[in-house]
Design a protein around this motif. Structure first.
Motif, PDB file in Angstrom:
ATOM      1  N   ASN A 125      58.884  44.542  64.677  1.00 48.01           N
ATOM      2  CA  ASN A 125      57.473  44.209  64.894  1.00 48.01           C
ATOM      3  C   ASN A 125      56.549  44.852  63.856  1.00 48.01           C
ATOM      4  N   GLY A 126      56.961  44.791  62.598  1.00 46.32           N
ATOM      5  CA  GLY A 126      56.131  45.342  61.534  1.00 46.32           C
ATOM      6  C   GLY A 126      56.644  46.666  61.001  1.00 46.32           C
ATOM      7  N   GLY A 127      57.664  47.232  61.628  1.00 43.43           N
ATOM      8  CA  GLY A 127      58.232  48.501  61.169  1.00 43.43           C
ATOM      9  C   GLY A 127      59.502  48.336  60.361  1.00 43.43           C
ATOM     10  N   ASP A 128      59.713  47.126  59.835  1.00 38.25           N
ATOM     11  CA  ASP A 128      60.953  46.838  59.121  1.00 38.25           C
ATOM     12  C   ASP A 128      60.781  47.057  57.624  1.00 38.25           C
ATOM     13  N   SER A 129      61.907  47.335  56.960  1.00 34.43           N
ATOM     14  CA  SER A 129      61.861  47.636  55.529  1.00 34.43           C
ATOM     15  C   SER A 129      62.849  46.764  54.774  1.00 34.43           C
ATOM     16  N   GLY A 130      64.140  47.092  54.815  1.00 25.61           N
ATOM     17  CA  GLY A 130      65.138  46.382  54.026  1.00 25.61           C
ATOM     18  C   GLY A 130      65.612  45.102  54.678  1.00 25.61           C
ATOM     19  N   LEU A 131      66.227  44.240  53.860  1.00 26.88           N
ATOM     20  CA  LEU A 131      66.778  42.977  54.362  1.00 26.88           C
ATOM     21  C   LEU A 131      67.966  42.578  53.488  1.00 26.88           C
TER      22      LEU A 131
END
Length: 210
Positions: free
Chosen positions: A95-101
């Motif tokens: 919910n907006g606290g993500d970084s890498g993919l």
């Protein structure tokens, strides 16, 4: 655990039209990097930018062999790189606290920085398939040859680490030089990692140890 200094073999940027580098991925020919409001395609041999796509690009970037995936705050957009159009959108787990993919074996792998986790999610629905705990803030994530690697960046310390995907145990660490950090991370499938440098506006090529 093996520990060594990260060997930076090339730097790209900073670029006039990209104030920072968030997510990074590789399509087999170009390095794509996210700068906040645009995705940029970089030729890693010449160092030249060859394309931009206007799209919100706040964190990690991935490529599944056909489509790009881009974290935009609390969503993940699936993007046709030929046209630049968004073809699907799923919720991001943090919910907006993500970084890498990253993309691997039919799943998206999402690094969550403050949550210190890596999630495996369904690329069609966003449903969480499993979570791996980390003891550091997680930035970029990548798979190569069955190995799971991720970046960390906490204060002035940053590294690239290989972990056991079943347990989260750290197996190997490449420590970044003082003053350099890793935002996005992607392997070229061979002997290089491409690492985003956050507010430095740089992309760095790091030698992958064998």
């Amino acid at each position: 655990m093996k520990k060594s200094q990260a060997e930076i073999i090339r730097e790209y940027g900073p670029f006039d039209n990209a104030p920072r580098v968030n997510g990074v991925t590789f399509d087999g020919q170009h390095v794509w990097f996210a700068s906040g409001e645009k995705l940029h395609a970089l030729n890693p041999e010449s160092g030249a930018q060859v394309r931009t796509i206007d799209i919100a690009s706040h964190a990690g970037t991935a490529f599944d062999g056909r489509y790009l995936y881009q974290i935009a705050e609390d969503k993940i957009h699936k993007v046709n790189p030929q046209t630049g159009t968004i073809v699907a959108t799923i919720p991001a787990p943090g919910n907006g606290g993500d970084s890498g993919l990253a993309w691997s074996d039919g799943s998206l792998w999402v690094g969550q920085h403050r949550g210190r986790k890596i999630y495996e999610i369904d690329p069609e629905t966003g449903a969480i398939r499993r979570a791996i705990e980390s003891n550091r803030i997680v930035t970029g994530v990548t798979w190569v040859d069955g190995e799971l690697w991720h970046g960390t960046w906490e204060g002035e310390e940053s590294d690239v680490r290989r972990i056991d995907p079943a347990t989260g145990e750290v197996l190997e660490r490449l420590e970044m030089p003082e003053g350099t950090g890793v935002s996005g991370l992607e392997s070229d499938g061979k002997d290089r990692f491409f690492a985003g440098g956050g507010g430095s506006g740089k992309v760095r090529a790091i030698r992958r140890p064998r």
